[in-house]
Design a protein around this motif. Sequence first.
Motif, PDB file in Angstrom:
ATOM      1  N   LEU A 145      -0.690   6.603   9.336  1.00 22.09           N
ATOM      2  CA  LEU A 145      -1.501   7.737   8.763  1.00 22.09           C
ATOM      3  C   LEU A 145      -1.211   8.960   9.404  1.00 22.09           C
ATOM      4  O   LEU A 145      -1.252  10.083   9.163  1.00 22.09           O
ATOM      5  CB  LEU A 145      -3.002   7.289   8.826  1.00 22.09           C
ATOM      6  N   GLY A 231     -10.271   8.317  -0.992  1.00 21.80           N
ATOM      7  CA  GLY A 231      -9.781   6.746  -1.067  1.00 21.80           C
ATOM      8  C   GLY A 231     -11.020   5.697  -1.529  1.00 21.80           C
ATOM      9  O   GLY A 231     -12.209   6.377  -1.564  1.00 21.80           O
ATOM     10  N   ARG A 254      -5.118   7.923  -1.092  1.00 16.17           N
ATOM     11  CA  ARG A 254      -4.350   6.653  -0.467  1.00 16.17           C
ATOM     12  C   ARG A 254      -4.954   5.618  -1.092  1.00 16.17           C
ATOM     13  O   ARG A 254      -6.089   5.498  -1.581  1.00 16.17           O
ATOM     14  CB  ARG A 254      -4.525   6.931   1.170  1.00 16.17           C
ATOM     15  N   ILE A 262      -4.596   0.537   5.354  1.00 19.62           N
ATOM     16  CA  ILE A 262      -4.331   1.553   4.374  1.00 19.62           C
ATOM     17  C   ILE A 262      -2.574   1.289   4.338  1.00 19.62           C
ATOM     18  O   ILE A 262      -1.984   1.122   5.291  1.00 19.62           O
ATOM     19  CB  ILE A 262      -4.344   3.042   4.570  1.00 19.62           C
ATOM     20  N   SER A 265       0.150   5.887   0.361  1.00 17.54           N
ATOM     21  CA  SER A 265      -0.464   7.294   0.531  1.00 17.54           C
ATOM     22  C   SER A 265       0.507   8.477   0.168  1.00 17.54           C
ATOM     23  O   SER A 265       1.708   8.366   0.235  1.00 17.54           O
ATOM     24  CB  SER A 265      -1.012   7.524   1.720  1.00 17.54           C
TER      25      SER A 265
END
Length: 450
Positions: A145, A231, A254, A262, A265
């Motif tokens: 991320l 999200g 995402r 996660i 995204s």
Amino acid sequence: MRLLASLHESADRAGVVVTPHGSLSRHELLGRAAGVAASIAGAPIVAVEAVPALSTIVTVTGALLAGVPIVPVPPDAGVSEREHILRDSGATLLPAGLAAASAATVPAEPAPSTAALVLYTSGTTGPPKGVVISRAAIAAGLDALAGAWQWTAEDTLVHGLPLHHVHGLVLGVLGPLRLGSGLAHTVKPTPAAYASTPGTMYFGVPTVWSRIAADPAAARALAPARLLVSGSAPLPVPVFDALAALTGQSPVERYGMTETLITVSARADGERRPGHVGTPLPGITTRLVDEAGAVLPTDGETIGHLQVKGPTLLDGYLHGGDVRPPDLVDGWFPTGDVATVDPGGWHRIVGRASTDLIKTGGYRVGAGEVEDTLLRHPAVHEAAVVGVPHPDLGEQITAFVVADPVGAAELIDFVAGRLAVHKRPRVVHLVDSLPRNAMGKVQKGLLTTD
């Protein structure tokens, strides 16, 4: 590399973690967390009541330093849920606001494979399950991320999300502690709190963003930020469009879940498409399969069951002190969600296979598409669409709508005029509110036509 890398840097920043009730610098947080680590060293597993406060952040950080798995207990959990979590995990509940003395000695970094968190997540049936997540999985997810969102130590993250979920705890607390950014936790994710708290990144769930979009002054106050992230549930397209118009930037969506962290995204420096959650993060691969397990085409139209593979997957489910490995399909984790993927890798999440994939009259219809269309009607505030058993159609598309005065027939015609006619709801129930959980997700299983 240490999991909470930025805590161990020699440079310090005042107010690395800030709440309305106080703040901690990096040095102060490390000292207090080291004290907690010393007090629980050797414990097999501990739990903390995850109130939105500095005490929760200190205790979780201390457990991670000690290499002791920690279970965040939702502060609003009922008696039965709390008892189940503690009994199932075998965790010792630490005293509220644990205030161990600061310590100068920081424990050695545990092995990457060590379990870090046990997050309890509700399934469609049965009591919540304890999802075991390793240090390595958290590190891999946050680093991916950081690249996708260009997240650095120069950022200040603002959010008011609960501290017992992936969104609020892993991304919203451990992310800043690993990557070095500041964190301002607003306790509650209200439009006024976000608007009055300066930052470069803001995290929210669709309910939060919907309320901010409905408060133009609050939305405009976020215009200086460089990233608005949504999200935990699909962001309705009308809310996406409203945020873009009011703030001057489209939100970044995402996709992930407790078991996978996660995985997909949009990017900070890339396209942001309404109704889509982006492309797989580095190290993650995805595929769509049908009910028989056959791989489906990525043509942007075909709806299939989404499966993922990568370094962020859970270790397994905790039960009775043992970790039961997840039921993978040839190494792939079945998410339980249905989606479409286009040739460029862009994912559109249709919803949960159990509630959001409606099979009606020989067609497969995604509930989210119908919900987004209903939300475009000026009278509609909220909408939830489900399939109700029907003797002829198999399932009948049924909508539950919170709206200003409007007729059900008008809403049905509104959808039929914008989507294929077979996607229109056959029945519309006008209701006062929709049942939601703590993260703002609509609990479709609680919707009833009685």
